[in-house]
Scaffold this motif. Structure first.
Motif, PDB file in Angstrom:
ATOM      1  N   SER A  42    -126.966   3.686-105.044  1.00  0.00           N
ATOM      2  CA  SER A  42    -126.607   2.404-104.424  1.00  0.00           C
ATOM      3  C   SER A  42    -127.717   1.385-104.575  1.00  0.00           C
ATOM      4  N   ASP A  43    -127.305   0.128-104.769  1.00  0.00           N
ATOM      5  CA  ASP A  43    -128.265  -0.973-104.765  1.00  0.00           C
ATOM      6  C   ASP A  43    -127.837  -2.035-103.763  1.00  0.00           C
ATOM      7  N   ASN A  44    -127.046  -1.596-102.765  1.00  0.00           N
ATOM      8  CA  ASN A  44    -126.563  -2.471-101.709  1.00  0.00           C
ATOM      9  C   ASN A  44    -125.538  -3.493-102.191  1.00  0.00           C
ATOM     10  N   SER A  45    -125.023  -3.304-103.418  1.00  0.00           N
ATOM     11  CA  SER A  45    -123.956  -4.195-103.865  1.00  0.00           C
ATOM     12  C   SER A  45    -122.681  -3.849-103.123  1.00  0.00           C
ATOM     13  N   GLY A  46    -121.839  -4.862-102.925  1.00  0.00           N
ATOM     14  CA  GLY A  46    -120.649  -4.651-102.121  1.00  0.00           C
ATOM     15  C   GLY A  46    -119.654  -3.727-102.793  1.00  0.00           C
ATOM     16  N   PHE A  63    -110.118  -2.495-103.844  1.00  0.00           N
ATOM     17  CA  PHE A  63    -111.072  -3.477-104.358  1.00  0.00           C
ATOM     18  C   PHE A  63    -111.515  -4.484-103.305  1.00  0.00           C
ATOM     19  N   ASP A  64    -111.137  -4.271-102.055  1.00  0.00           N
ATOM     20  CA  ASP A  64    -111.620  -5.154-100.993  1.00  0.00           C
ATOM     21  C   ASP A  64    -113.137  -5.048-100.893  1.00  0.00           C
ATOM     22  N   GLY A  65    -113.806  -6.190-100.988  1.00  0.00           N
ATOM     23  CA  GLY A  65    -115.268  -6.220-100.857  1.00  0.00           C
ATOM     24  C   GLY A  65    -116.017  -5.834-102.112  1.00  0.00           C
ATOM     25  N   VAL A  66    -115.309  -5.579-103.212  1.00  0.00           N
ATOM     26  CA  VAL A  66    -115.975  -5.203-104.459  1.00  0.00           C
ATOM     27  C   VAL A  66    -116.498  -6.464-105.149  1.00  0.00           C
ATOM     28  N   ASP A  67    -117.703  -6.391-105.622  1.00  0.00           N
ATOM     29  CA  ASP A  67    -118.301  -7.508-106.353  1.00  0.00           C
ATOM     30  C   ASP A  67    -117.441  -7.844-107.568  1.00  0.00           C
ATOM     31  N   GLU A  68    -117.299  -9.144-107.868  1.00  0.00           N
ATOM     32  CA  GLU A  68    -116.420  -9.555-108.962  1.00  0.00           C
ATOM     33  C   GLU A  68    -116.850  -8.995-110.305  1.00  0.00           C
ATOM     34  N   ARG A  69    -118.150  -8.731-110.481  1.00  0.00           N
ATOM     35  CA  ARG A  69    -118.612  -8.132-111.737  1.00  0.00           C
ATOM     36  C   ARG A  69    -118.066  -6.716-111.888  1.00  0.00           C
ATOM     37  N   GLN A  70    -118.147  -5.945-110.820  1.00  0.00           N
ATOM     38  CA  GLN A  70    -117.623  -4.578-110.877  1.00  0.00           C
ATOM     39  C   GLN A  70    -116.091  -4.560-110.960  1.00  0.00           C
ATOM     40  N   ARG A  99    -103.045   7.160-104.158  1.00  0.00           N
ATOM     41  CA  ARG A  99    -103.600   7.101-102.804  1.00  0.00           C
ATOM     42  C   ARG A  99    -102.870   6.042-101.978  1.00  0.00           C
ATOM     43  N   ARG A 100    -102.865   6.258-100.648  1.00  0.00           N
ATOM     44  CA  ARG A 100    -102.177   5.328 -99.753  1.00  0.00           C
ATOM     45  C   ARG A 100    -103.098   4.845 -98.654  1.00  0.00           C
ATOM     46  N   VAL A 101    -103.022   3.561 -98.385  1.00  0.00           N
ATOM     47  CA  VAL A 101    -103.789   2.997 -97.274  1.00  0.00           C
ATOM     48  C   VAL A 101    -103.267   3.550 -95.955  1.00  0.00           C
ATOM     49  N   SER A 102    -101.942   3.705 -95.842  1.00  0.00           N
ATOM     50  CA  SER A 102    -101.346   4.160 -94.586  1.00  0.00           C
ATOM     51  C   SER A 102    -101.811   5.549 -94.187  1.00  0.00           C
ATOM     52  N   SER A 103    -102.288   6.350 -95.146  1.00  0.00           N
ATOM     53  CA  SER A 103    -102.776   7.706 -94.860  1.00  0.00           C
ATOM     54  C   SER A 103    -104.294   7.785 -94.897  1.00  0.00           C
ATOM     55  N   SER A 104    -104.959   6.635 -94.880  1.00  0.00           N
ATOM     56  CA  SER A 104    -106.434   6.573 -94.952  1.00  0.00           C
ATOM     57  C   SER A 104    -106.935   7.236 -96.225  1.00  0.00           C
ATOM     58  N   GLY A 105    -106.193   7.013 -97.308  1.00  0.00           N
ATOM     59  CA  GLY A 105    -106.535   7.662 -98.571  1.00  0.00           C
ATOM     60  C   GLY A 105    -107.741   7.086 -99.275  1.00  0.00           C
ATOM     61  N   TYR A 106    -108.233   5.926 -98.802  1.00  0.00           N
ATOM     62  CA  TYR A 106    -109.378   5.290 -99.473  1.00  0.00           C
ATOM     63  C   TYR A 106    -110.668   5.417 -98.667  1.00  0.00           C
ATOM     64  N   GLU A 107    -110.683   6.350 -97.717  1.00  0.00           N
ATOM     65  CA  GLU A 107    -111.889   6.506 -96.904  1.00  0.00           C
ATOM     66  C   GLU A 107    -112.917   7.402 -97.582  1.00  0.00           C
ATOM     67  N   LYS A 108    -112.459   8.410 -98.311  1.00  0.00           N
ATOM     68  CA  LYS A 108    -113.379   9.350 -98.936  1.00  0.00           C
ATOM     69  C   LYS A 108    -112.782   9.830-100.252  1.00  0.00           C
ATOM     70  N   ALA A 109    -113.609   9.883-101.290  1.00  0.00           N
ATOM     71  CA  ALA A 109    -113.107  10.223-102.625  1.00  0.00           C
ATOM     72  C   ALA A 109    -112.484  11.613-102.667  1.00  0.00           C
ATOM     73  N   ILE A 166    -119.486  -0.419-103.217  1.00  0.00           N
ATOM     74  CA  ILE A 166    -119.852   0.709-104.076  1.00  0.00           C
ATOM     75  C   ILE A 166    -119.082   1.977-103.708  1.00  0.00           C
ATOM     76  N   SER A 167    -118.771   2.150-102.421  1.00  0.00           N
ATOM     77  CA  SER A 167    -118.000   3.340-102.036  1.00  0.00           C
ATOM     78  C   SER A 167    -116.607   3.304-102.650  1.00  0.00           C
ATOM     79  N   SER A 168    -116.034   2.089-102.765  1.00  0.00           N
ATOM     80  CA  SER A 168    -114.733   1.966-103.420  1.00  0.00           C
ATOM     81  C   SER A 168    -114.825   2.309-104.901  1.00  0.00           C
ATOM     82  N   MET A 169    -115.929   1.912-105.532  1.00  0.00           N
ATOM     83  CA  MET A 169    -116.085   2.200-106.953  1.00  0.00           C
ATOM     84  C   MET A 169    -116.369   3.680-107.202  1.00  0.00           C
ATOM     85  N   VAL A 170    -116.941   4.363-106.207  1.00  0.00           N
ATOM     86  CA  VAL A 170    -117.085   5.820-106.307  1.00  0.00           C
ATOM     87  C   VAL A 170    -115.698   6.450-106.385  1.00  0.00           C
ATOM     88  N   ILE A 171    -114.780   5.979-105.520  1.00  0.00           N
ATOM     89  CA  ILE A 171    -113.405   6.497-105.540  1.00  0.00           C
ATOM     90  C   ILE A 171    -112.736   6.168-106.868  1.00  0.00           C
TER      91      ILE A 171
END
Length: 580
Positions: free
Chosen positions: A473-477, A512-519, A154-164, A479-484
């Motif tokens: 979801s449990d409102n942890s930071g 992994f921007d905004g992902v909780d360090e545990r995840q 996936r590429r950031v330049s193509s918005s590849g991390y917006e939706k799984a 989570i959408s990234s971890m779905v991907i």
């Protein structure tokens, strides 16, 4: 497996990869300024280079085609299914339509090789990737190696991390679903029919807008009117075609036409001469009737009554005159009779000649009537071509009108039929779907705990095959990234097991921007374990401070770190060894 990313520029920081988890770290140097950023260190540039070397069609805005980089020849070594050694692909921004492969994979089309250099056309490289890395069949409409790679890299330049379920931001759901269906082992041909149906609906809508226009509406026309016009046009074409089929080209057509004109002129001249001869014949016959012997018996009695007696000398002279007069009359009659006979013979000859010429003229005219010159045939064929073109245009308009008048109900019915077929395919392939759902749930619970609800949902929607990953979801930071992350790992593992994808998966640090360090720590540990179990490779770029967060959560990073580390140092800290 990816082996090495390099370049022929000594400043480039060559990256050597290994099996399992590979972490490319971007460090913040002690002397760096607050304004320095690791966004320019080259983490995303590594992703761009991988795409460039794996067959991306590079336009003028592509990174390797920038003036500072286009002369550099980049290279990627990769394990290849049909080779006993790694394959290395070389490509530069200066010649983006060609790649150099060492060695050439079996089955490379030799027609696609550049003479003298051995370079391979980019399209052939893409075909080899589709055949060998993804196992695509010859018939794979709606699925491409480039789209499949975009899910694995996936590429950031193509918005590849917006939706799984999309590999880039502007990707249509039907297009994405078709490629995902192939990777998951579903009937991608069925999934692709959504795309075709959508194209039909778009065409109908566009034509409906055009039909509302007062000018364009007349151009398209109505189905009923066009059907009648087509019938008449077909009849006209058939008539001209029959004339062309029966046409006989007459050699020397122009000479025959001139001959017919000459014959007609000769016959007319003969008729005119015959008319004059008949008038002359009438005059001659009338003259013959008038050319008779004069009666002179009355002379002597007249003279006697007058008391004049004719002497012998006078009588002798009179006899001489009479004889002379008789001679003149005979000569005249002889001349007139000869002239009469000549005229009659000439009239008979003329009639015979006219009869002969008439038959010749009739034969010539029949030849002209039955055939014609080559120019006449060419003209007739041109008329046929024009009428055929008119008929073809009417048929195109008829098809357009049919599409325009296709009701929304018909398209809806087609969608319902497709949904039913897709539902049956999902049921028939329940084993693949259950395997994917269980694997995704396992990965998600590894990150969030056994009590977390997570699943993959496959559904035949009205406009596309729907594949929806879900983690409660449990409102942890993040989570959408971890779905991907879980979705991509599931996809890569299952596709690799089935021989439908290569053995690598690549993620950028932006995931992994905004992902909780545990995840974050759990995700890296999961990736290390899964790739070890599956014999795969996971490449991820991370900022050093994010890696430190994972280490604080007991993640052991050292075995997975790449020897080459990037920094935020402006002058030479990036992957290229210089800034531009």
């Amino acid at each position: 497996m990816l082996r090495q990313l390099g370049a022929n520029d000594p400043r480039f920081r060559t990256l050597d990869f290994h099996r399992g988890l590979n972490i490319l770290v971007a460090d913040k140097t002690p002397g760096s300024r607050d304004t320095d950023s690791r966004n320019g260190a080259g983490k995303s540039s590594t992703i761009e280079l991988l795409h460039f070397l794996l067959g991306e069609r590079a336009d003028t805005t592509s990174l390797p085609r920038r003036p500072e980089l286009k002369k550099i020849e980049f290279s990627l070594s990769i394990d290849w299914p049909r080779l006993g050694e790694p394959l290395t692909v070389y490509r530069s921004g200066d010649r983006p339509s060609w790649v150099r492969l060492q060695p050439l994979p079996p089955g490379t089309d030799r027609e696609q090789l550049e003479i003298n250099t051995g370079h391979v056309r980019l399209a052939e490289w893409q075909r080899l990737i589709e055949r060998d890395l993804f196992g695509l069949p010859d018939d794979h409409d709606g699925v491409s190696g480039r789209n499949l790679l975009s899910f694995l890299i996936r590429r950031v330049s193509s918005s590849g991390y917006e939706k799984a379920t999309r590999s880039h931001g502007r990707q249509a759901d039907s297009d994405a679903a078709t490629n995902l269906a192939y990777l998951f082992g579903l009937d991608f041909h069925l999934a692709d029919r959504y795309r075709l149906l959508k194209a039909r609906e778009n065409a109908r809508q566009q034509m409906q807008k055009a039909a509302a226009d007062p000018v364009l509406g007349r151009i398209i026309g109505k189905v009923a009117d066009l059907r009648s016009e087509i019938a008449l046009a077909e009849q006209r074409v058939a008539e001209v075609a029959a004339q062309v089929d029966s046409f006989r080209v007459v050699p020397e057509y122009e000479n025959l036409r001139q001959q017919a004109d000459d014959l007609d002129q000769t016959i007319r001249q003969l008729l005119s001469r015959d008319t004059a001869d008949r008038r002359n014949l009438e005059d001659v016959e009338r003259a013959l009737e008038e050319a008779t012997e004069p009666d002179i018996s009355y002379l002597e009695p007249v003279y006697a009554e007058l008391g004049i007696l004719l002497t012998d000398q006078v009588r002798r002279r009179f006899d001489e005159v009479e004889a002379f007069h008789h001679s003149i009359v005979r000569n005249r009659r002889q001349y007139l009779e000869e002239e009469r006979d000549t005229i009659r013979q000439r009239l008979a000859d003329s009639e015979a000649e006219r009869s002969r010429l008439g038959e010749q003229l009739a034969s010539t005219l029949r030849s002209l009537e039955e055939g014609g010159a080559l120019t006449a045939l060419t003209a007739l064929q041109q008329v046929l071509g024009e009428r055929q073109a008119t008929l073809a245009a009417l048929r195109h308009r008829y098809e357009a009108a049919q599409a325009l008048e296709a009701t929304k109900r018909e398209i809806t019915q087609a969608r319902l039929t497709l949904q039913q077929e897709m539902d049956r395919d999902i049921d028939d392939r329940r084993g693949f779907i259950d395997e994917a759902t269980v694997l995704f749930s396992r990965f998600a619970r590894t990150l969030y705990g056994a009590d977390r609800t997570a699943y993959l949902r496959f559904e035949a929607g009205p406009t596309s095959l729907r594949i929806e990953p879900h983690i409660q979801s449990d409102n942890s930071g993040g989570i959408s990234s971890m779905v991907i992350f879980c979705f991509d790992l599931t996809l890569a593992v299952l596709a690799h097991r089935a021989g439908r994808a290569p053995d690598f998966l690549v993620h950028d640090s932006h995931l992994f921007d905004g992902v909780d360090e545990r995840q974050l720590a759990a995700a890296l540990t999961l990736a290390a374990n899964v790739t070890e179990e599956e014999g795969m490779q996971y490449l991820v770029s991370l900022n050093s401070d994010d890696l430190d967060k994972a280490v604080r959560r007991n993640f052991v990073a050292d075995p997975y770190l790449l020897p080459q580390r990037l920094t935020d140092r402006y002058e030479d800290g990036g992957i290229f060894g210089f800034r531009f």
